[in-house]
Design a protein around this motif. Structure first.
Motif, PDB file in Angstrom:
ATOM      1  N   PRO A 155      -5.689  -6.110   3.178  1.00 55.38           N
ATOM      2  CA  PRO A 155      -6.260  -6.242   1.828  1.00 55.38           C
ATOM      3  C   PRO A 155      -5.253  -5.917   0.739  1.00 55.38           C
ATOM      4  N   ASN A 156      -5.615  -6.207  -0.491  1.00 51.94           N
ATOM      5  CA  ASN A 156      -4.774  -5.854  -1.642  1.00 51.94           C
ATOM      6  C   ASN A 156      -4.467  -4.370  -1.620  1.00 51.94           C
ATOM      7  N   GLY A 157      -3.215  -4.035  -1.864  1.00 52.24           N
ATOM      8  CA  GLY A 157      -2.829  -2.632  -1.900  1.00 52.24           C
ATOM      9  C   GLY A 157      -2.655  -2.009  -0.533  1.00 52.24           C
ATOM     10  N   ALA A 158      -2.665  -2.834   0.527  1.00 53.99           N
ATOM     11  CA  ALA A 158      -2.578  -2.318   1.896  1.00 53.99           C
ATOM     12  C   ALA A 158      -1.163  -1.862   2.267  1.00 53.99           C
ATOM     13  N   GLY A 159      -0.190  -2.216   1.432  1.00 54.71           N
ATOM     14  CA  GLY A 159       1.188  -1.814   1.725  1.00 54.71           C
ATOM     15  C   GLY A 159       2.037  -2.932   2.311  1.00 54.71           C
ATOM     16  N   LYS A 160       1.576  -4.162   2.233  1.00 54.60           N
ATOM     17  CA  LYS A 160       2.302  -5.296   2.828  1.00 54.60           C
ATOM     18  C   LYS A 160       3.663  -5.506   2.146  1.00 54.60           C
ATOM     19  N   SER A 161       3.640  -5.588   0.828  1.00 56.08           N
ATOM     20  CA  SER A 161       4.901  -5.789   0.101  1.00 56.08           C
ATOM     21  C   SER A 161       5.817  -4.582   0.276  1.00 56.08           C
ATOM     22  N   THR A 162       5.227  -3.402   0.266  1.00 55.93           N
ATOM     23  CA  THR A 162       6.015  -2.189   0.439  1.00 55.93           C
ATOM     24  C   THR A 162       6.687  -2.162   1.809  1.00 55.93           C
ATOM     25  N   TYR A 217       4.922   6.275  -3.161  1.00 55.10           N
ATOM     26  CA  TYR A 217       5.406   6.138  -4.542  1.00 55.10           C
ATOM     27  C   TYR A 217       5.080   7.414  -5.310  1.00 55.10           C
ATOM     28  N   ALA A 241       1.834   4.720   0.632  1.00 58.85           N
ATOM     29  CA  ALA A 241       1.509   3.288   0.555  1.00 58.85           C
ATOM     30  C   ALA A 241       1.597   2.675   1.943  1.00 58.85           C
TER      31      ALA A 241
HETATM   32  P1  ADP Z   1       0.106  -5.131  -0.981  1.00 54.55           P
HETATM   33  O1  ADP Z   1       1.383  -5.911  -1.030  1.00 54.55           O
HETATM   34  O2  ADP Z   1      -0.461  -5.042   0.391  1.00 54.55           O
HETATM   35  O3  ADP Z   1      -0.906  -5.632  -1.953  1.00 54.55           O
HETATM   36  P2  ADP Z   1       1.723  -3.003  -2.083  1.00 54.55           P
HETATM   37  O4  ADP Z   1       2.743  -2.709  -1.056  1.00 54.55           O
HETATM   38  O5  ADP Z   1       2.161  -3.810  -3.247  1.00 54.55           O
HETATM   39  O6  ADP Z   1       0.437  -3.635  -1.379  1.00 54.55           O
HETATM   40  O7  ADP Z   1       1.150  -1.653  -2.657  1.00 54.55           O
HETATM   41  C1  ADP Z   1       0.691  -0.608  -1.809  1.00 54.55           C
HETATM   42  C2  ADP Z   1       0.227   0.557  -2.662  1.00 54.55           C
HETATM   43  O8  ADP Z   1       1.331   1.115  -3.357  1.00 54.55           O
HETATM   44  C3  ADP Z   1      -0.782   0.172  -3.715  1.00 54.55           C
HETATM   45  O9  ADP Z   1      -1.686   1.232  -3.860  1.00 54.55           O
HETATM   46  C4  ADP Z   1       0.048   0.000  -4.955  1.00 54.55           C
HETATM   47  O10 ADP Z   1      -0.693   0.270  -6.109  1.00 54.55           O
HETATM   48  C5  ADP Z   1       1.137   1.050  -4.751  1.00 54.55           C
HETATM   49  N1  ADP Z   1       2.408   0.642  -5.360  1.00 54.55           N
HETATM   50  C6  ADP Z   1       3.104  -0.491  -5.073  1.00 54.55           C
HETATM   51  N2  ADP Z   1       4.247  -0.546  -5.771  1.00 54.55           N
HETATM   52  C7  ADP Z   1       4.283   0.572  -6.536  1.00 54.55           C
HETATM   53  C8  ADP Z   1       5.214   1.109  -7.492  1.00 54.55           C
HETATM   54  N3  ADP Z   1       6.350   0.471  -7.781  1.00 54.55           N
HETATM   55  N4  ADP Z   1       4.899   2.296  -8.049  1.00 54.55           N
HETATM   56  C9  ADP Z   1       3.770   2.962  -7.750  1.00 54.55           C
HETATM   57  N5  ADP Z   1       2.860   2.521  -6.863  1.00 54.55           N
HETATM   58  C10 ADP Z   1       3.097   1.346  -6.266  1.00 54.55           C
END
Ligand code: ADP
Ligand code: MG
Length: 272
Positions: free
Chosen positions: A60-67, A36, A41
């Motif tokens: 863990p939180n912020g691990a990149g799962k949603s990404t 990002y 990520a």
């Molecule tokens: P998870 O789903 O595992 O909690 P995310 O995929 O949401 O993790 O996020 C991975 C990393 O990317 C985190 O550090 C988060 O802060 C960052 N991040 C996620 N979405 C965005 C975005 N739209 N803009 C900037 N940073 C992002």
């Protein structure tokens, strides 16, 4: 730094996943890197989802799962990497993927009936301007029944509880009649009855030969719910059948100090 510590733990799982090739995998990801800003990520991730199974994405939180999911769907563009869906480029295969996003704090100020939310799952079949016919309403109502929300068809979505809304979004995904279902933390913040209803539906999808991939945050239910796991902390940590890839060692690598050692041993030992 995360980048260097877990490499030796990355294992291309044995068993059936090893025999799953990008050509026959519902979702095969190679060398995926997403950023990002400056920091990745998701970094250089390979994933091979096994067909007809339920796979949990854990980390863990912020691990990149949603990404990882969003990038697999083309919602977030990767810096590099390749995504294949049933052996073909994503663009050609979108209609075969249903996605339930992480429950956002969507404000449903605009009045929308539950049945209309589910009908959105049929837009690909309908076309944006296609006429909704009785048949489509029947399909949508049937999907609501499957998630135990049949009585709520004419209610406003904004008036439902979080768990009820989550069931409606699952019904919308069911209406799509996809082959690959991607769900981002469907159990987060829902009541026990909803969790049970959702897992029952997911298992019925698996029984019908569909492939289900779920970002899952509750480590205690991984072994009970899922066949395979994919552990990630920016990089892939492990991938494979629960019995092989969900171990004290891989949990330690993914979560580090965020889970107590005793907790990790307990979780890893709990699986049969
Ligand atoms: P998870 O789903 O595992 O909690 P995310 O995929 O949401 O993790 O996020 C991975 C990393 O990317 C985190 O550090 C988060 O802060 C960052 N991040 C996620 N979405 C965005 C975005 N739209 N803009 C900037 N940073 C992002
Ligand atoms: Mg997330």
């Amino acid at each position: 730094m995360i980048m260097t510590q877990t490499v030796e733990l990355v294992r291309d799982a044995g068993g059936d996943i090893a025999s799953t090739s990008p050509e026959n995998s519902p979702l095969a990801i190679r060398g995926l890197t997403v950023t990002y800003g400056e920091k990745p990520a998701v970094f250089s991730v390979d994933m091979t989802v096994e067909p007809g199974k339920m796979t949990a994405i854990i980390g863990p939180n912020g691990a990149g799962k949603s990404t990882l999911l969003k990038s697999a769907l083309g919602i977030v563009p990767p810096v590099s990497g390749r995504v294949q869906v049933f052996g073909r480029p994503l663009e050609a295969m979108r209609a075969r993927i249903a996605y339930v996003p992480q429950r956002a704090s969507i404000d449903w100020d605009f009045p929308t009936r539950v049945i209309d939310v589910v009908m959105m799952g049929l837009y690909r079949e309908l076309g944006l301007l296609g006429r909704i016919r009785g048949h489509h309403r029947t399909v949508a109502r049937d999907c609501l029944d499957r998630v135990g929300m049949g009585d709520f068809a004419d209610r406003q979505i904004g008036q439902l509880s979080g768990g009820q809304q989550q069931r409606v979004f699952l019904a919308r995904a069911l209406a799509q009649d996809a082959d690959l279902y991607l769900l981002d933390e469907p159990f987060a913040g829902v009541d026990a009855a909803t969790e049970k209803a959702i897992i029952t539906v997911l298992k019925s999808l698996r029984a019908a030969g569909k492939t289900v991939v779920v970002v899952h945050h509750d480590l205690a239910t991984v072994a009970e719910y899922f066949d395979n796991v994919f552990l990630i902390n920016t990089r892939k940590v492990a991938e494979g059948p629960v019995a092989e890839a969900f171990t004290a060692e891989t949990l330690q690598a993914a979560y580090g100090g965020r889970l107590a050692t005793a907790q990790i041993d307990q979780l890893a030992a709990a699986k049969v």
